[in-house]
Design an enzyme around this catalytic site. Structure first.
Site, mmCIF file in Angstrom:
data_model
loop_
_atom_site.group_PDB
_atom_site.id
_atom_site.type_symbol
_atom_site.label_atom_id
_atom_site.label_comp_id
_atom_site.label_asym_id
_atom_site.label_seq_id
_atom_site.Cartn_x
_atom_site.Cartn_y
_atom_site.Cartn_z
ATOM 1 N N GLU A 30 94.728 21.333 40.899
ATOM 2 C CA GLU A 30 93.616 21.380 39.952
ATOM 3 C C GLU A 30 92.509 22.257 40.522
ATOM 4 O O GLU A 30 92.550 22.639 41.689
ATOM 5 C CB GLU A 30 93.101 19.963 39.665
ATOM 6 C CG GLU A 30 92.537 19.244 40.874
ATOM 7 C CD GLU A 30 92.316 17.740 40.648
ATOM 8 O OE1 GLU A 30 93.075 17.131 39.887
ATOM 9 O OE2 GLU A 30 91.358 17.227 41.238
ATOM 10 N N HIS A 64 87.144 14.005 39.535
ATOM 11 C CA HIS A 64 87.369 13.958 40.976
ATOM 12 C C HIS A 64 86.220 14.631 41.713
ATOM 13 O O HIS A 64 85.710 15.658 41.275
ATOM 14 C CB HIS A 64 88.650 14.721 41.350
ATOM 15 C CG HIS A 64 89.894 13.954 41.024
ATOM 16 N ND1 HIS A 64 91.065 14.573 40.684
ATOM 17 C CD2 HIS A 64 90.133 12.641 41.002
ATOM 18 C CE1 HIS A 64 91.994 13.651 40.459
ATOM 19 N NE2 HIS A 64 91.447 12.472 40.643
#
Lengths: 377, 296
Positions: free
Chosen positions: B209, B246
């Site tokens: 990511e 995150h």
């Protein structure tokens, strides 16, 4: 959480790092008196974005009336879209040279790193790499004086400027550790005829350590009202400007859902990671937040691990009844208790999908097709 | 074969009497994992799902042979528990807990290096070798034994990718979640090295990511691998400067972008899937082409 310059400097000052004499103003009261007492001053807008100087956010004054009008001017201005609400007025200092100093974390090395350069006062990203000294710090021994002597040697500093810079490094490291910082930065660290001082200060502290922050760490609101509400529920939420309200569980799958919407020609109104293990009640609260941002459609993408699909289904049914939903909604349910969840939705005439591809293309076709309600289709 | 875990791995659970600890101990046992003990200060002598509970890790290690530990305690207590496990001699430590303060993680990593221990996490779903053993919180029913290794930063996104793989009839040798934090123990490269060395793994799927440079560094390593690698990346549509869930998923100062990662991986000969459901077919294609990686 990023701190404003004046907050970072107050923490520096408390911990023995020299800073210019200054005072904080949110209006013009006391500005004239402070200027008269101080003499030549710098007036600095307090905003969180970088590149403030270039954007016209720093002004100078030598007369009381001039100081007042410049404070008024700054308080009426926006810097990179942010309204200036506070200014810091400081004594103007005599600059012999400008240095750069920062301490942060290198994620790939899993270590603290100190960055130092004699090319201070400019954007560190623009400084050639060979002019930036990088020193990794073993957290089990911390930054020791010998390491700072080696850093100033590499910087080519001598005598009293070397010694005073070493002291600032040691104190800055103490600040970094004591306040659970992710970043502390002094740019420039100014050498004056008598001392070295932090002419600017940046500090970012780790939100996960908020429970143990020392009382002198102020709170800075960076979130919008909706983001804050989500935060209180333990939901990770970012406001975006697209059309589809998205709820998913897990950061990665939420990002991937946003990407899929874009791929198929739509866009997301938000990023909402409702987290793992959300209860029925928490899910209902999350849905209400989503609806408060007036999306054109809703896409719920749940991959149940800790999250149970039946909880999500029940929460959705409850919110749908309570709020008399009119907008198109598409639900994808897979994982823990998916059959139970699908059955609960079906009883209410709500269709759900197993395939994320079908769910995403369905919500987009409903949007483009003028918004027929999937529940009754 | 598989990496890190197999059917003989003997595991203890730190925080076994908590809600999450209890539930997931049951799930791990149901999957076939050998849970030989739990640790919960003050609860020594109790049992959870028939597993003996000890007061300290040292006590557990006196009474059991232990290969790995998994931590389920609240974030504030993670540092203490992790250091306890490391000092007691645990060499494989999985930290499931999220929201661990950054400085605590740094201290844990420094001590792990000294103790020559490997850490997975924090903020991870754990790791699993389908058909053999799992340590963590992933759902039991989406995995299928096979010959594809999966390594990922994100939890539910790995489930999605594994679900697509299993649906396409592609089984997994081991699946490892690195964790979503800015500083985590095991890196893509460390896991890729293990997959490269594991005879049971024929191809690897990397799930990444935006944010940081872990994917770019992995790409450098992949250039020298003999096994084919397929990647899927999340965050193509993410705006810069926003933390996407995150702690590590943020584009800062133009770094950590989706484009930079795709370019680095593609240059290393990795097939990057545009869509999650393209991963299965790409892996099948790579496997069909044999273990010799095709460049360009």
């Amino acid at each position: 959480m990023k701190l404003y310059e004046y907050m970072a400097k107050e923490i520096f000052r408390r911990n023995g790092i020299p800073v210019p004499m200054g005072a904080v103003f949110t209006g013009v009261d006391g500005v004239a008196a402070f200027q008269e007492k101080t003499g030549s001053v710098a007036i600095k807008s307090q905003v969180l974005s970088g590149g403030r100087g270039k954007a016209g956010g720093i002004k100078f004054a030598t007369e009381p009336q001039d100081a007042i009008s410049k404070v008024q001017e700054l308080l009426a201005s926006k810097i990179k879209g942010c309204q200036v609400e506070t200014v810091l007025i400081e004594e103007k200092v005599t600059i012999e040279r400008e240095l750069y100093l920062a301490i942060t974390v290198d994620g790939s090395k899993r270590q603290i790193v100190l960055l130092a350069s004699v090319a201070g006062g400019m954007d560190i990203e623009q400084v050639p790499e060979e002019q930036v000294i990088k020193r990794f710090i073993d957290i089990t021994i911390g930054l020791q004086p010998y390491a700072t002597r080696e850093i100033t040697r590499q910087m080519g500093l001598k005598g009293r400027e070397a010694k005073q810079t070493e002291e600032v490094m040691l104190k800055l490291y103490q600040v970094f550790r004591k306040y659970d910082a992710e970043l502390v930065e002094i740019n420039p660290l100014v050498v004056t005829p008598s001392q070295v001082l932090a002419a600017d200060g940046k500090m970012t502290v780790d939100d996960e350590a908020a429970y143990r922050f020392l009382p002198e760490v102020p709170y800075v609101e960076e979130k919008t009202a909706v983001e804050k509400k989500a935060d209180d529920l333990g939901i990770s939420y970012v406001e975006l400007d697209g059309e589809v309200g998205v709820m998913a569980n897990g950061a990665g799958i939420t990002m991937a859902t946003l990407d899929l919407l874009q791929h198929f020609g739509s866009s997301a109104r938000n990023f909402m990671d409702a987290g793992g293990g959300s209860s029925e009640k928490a899910t209902a609260a999350a849905l209400e937040i989503l609806l408060s941002t007036n999306p054109k459609a809703l896409l719920i993408n749940i991959f149940g691990g800790i999250t149970r699909c039946d909880d999500v289904a029940r929460a959705f049914v409850q919110v749908k009844k309570a709020l008399d939903l009119k907008l198109p909604v598409v639900i994808r349910l897979v994982g823990t208790n998916e059959d139970l969840g699908t059955a609960i939705l079906r009883e209410q005439g709500i269709e759900s999908f197993k395939s994320v591809e079908e769910a995403v293309t369905k919500v987009i076709s409903l949007l483009k097709g003028g918004g027929t309600d999937v529940h009754n289709s | 074969m598989s990496i890190i875990l197999n059917q003989t791995t003997r595991i203890i659970v730190q925080g076994i009497t908590g809600t999450q600890g209890q539930f997931h101990t049951g799930q791990m046992i149901a999957f076939g994992s050998k849970i030989v003990g739990g640790v919960s200060p003050g609860k020594g002598g109790q049992e959870v799902h028939g597993v003996p509970v000890y007061d300290t890790v040292e006590e557990a290690m006196l009474k059991q042979q232990v290969d790995a530990s998994v931590i389920f305690v609240p974030a504030k207590l993670v540092k203490d528990c992790a250091l306890e496990a490391l000092e007691a001699g645990i060499k494989t430590l999985v930290i499931v807990t999220e929201h661990v303060p950054l400085h605590d993680t740094l201290e844990i990593m420094a001590y792990a290096e000294k103790q020559k221990a490997e850490i997975v996490g924090p903020n991870t779903y754990g790791l699993i070798s389908p058909g053999q053993c799992k340590i963590g919180i992933m759902p039991n029913n989406i995995f299928m034994p096979g010959e594809v290794g999966v390594v990922a930063r994100s939890g539910t996104l790995s489930y999605e990718i594994v679900y697509q793989l299993t649906g396409a009839g592609v089984g997994q040798s081991s699946v490892v979640g690195l964790g979503g934090d800015r500083v985590v123990g095991m890196s893509f490269i460390q896991v890729l090295e293990k997959f490269e060395a594991d005879p049971a793994t024929k191809a690897v799927v990397l799930v990444g990511e935006i944010g940081g440079n872990a994917e770019e560094k992995a790409a450098d390593y992949i250039k020298g691998m003999t096994k084919p690698v397929v990647a899927f990346l999340a965050g193509k549509s993410a705006p810069p400067g926003k933390r996407m869930g995150h702690a590590g998923a943020i584009i800062e100062r133009g770094k950590g972008t989706f484009k930079s990662k795709v370019e680095a991986l593609t240059a290393a000969g990795v097939s990057v899937a545009n869509l999650p459901w393209e991963v299965g077919p790409l892996v099948k294609q790579a496997l069909a082409q044999g273990s010799e990686k095709v460049y360009g």
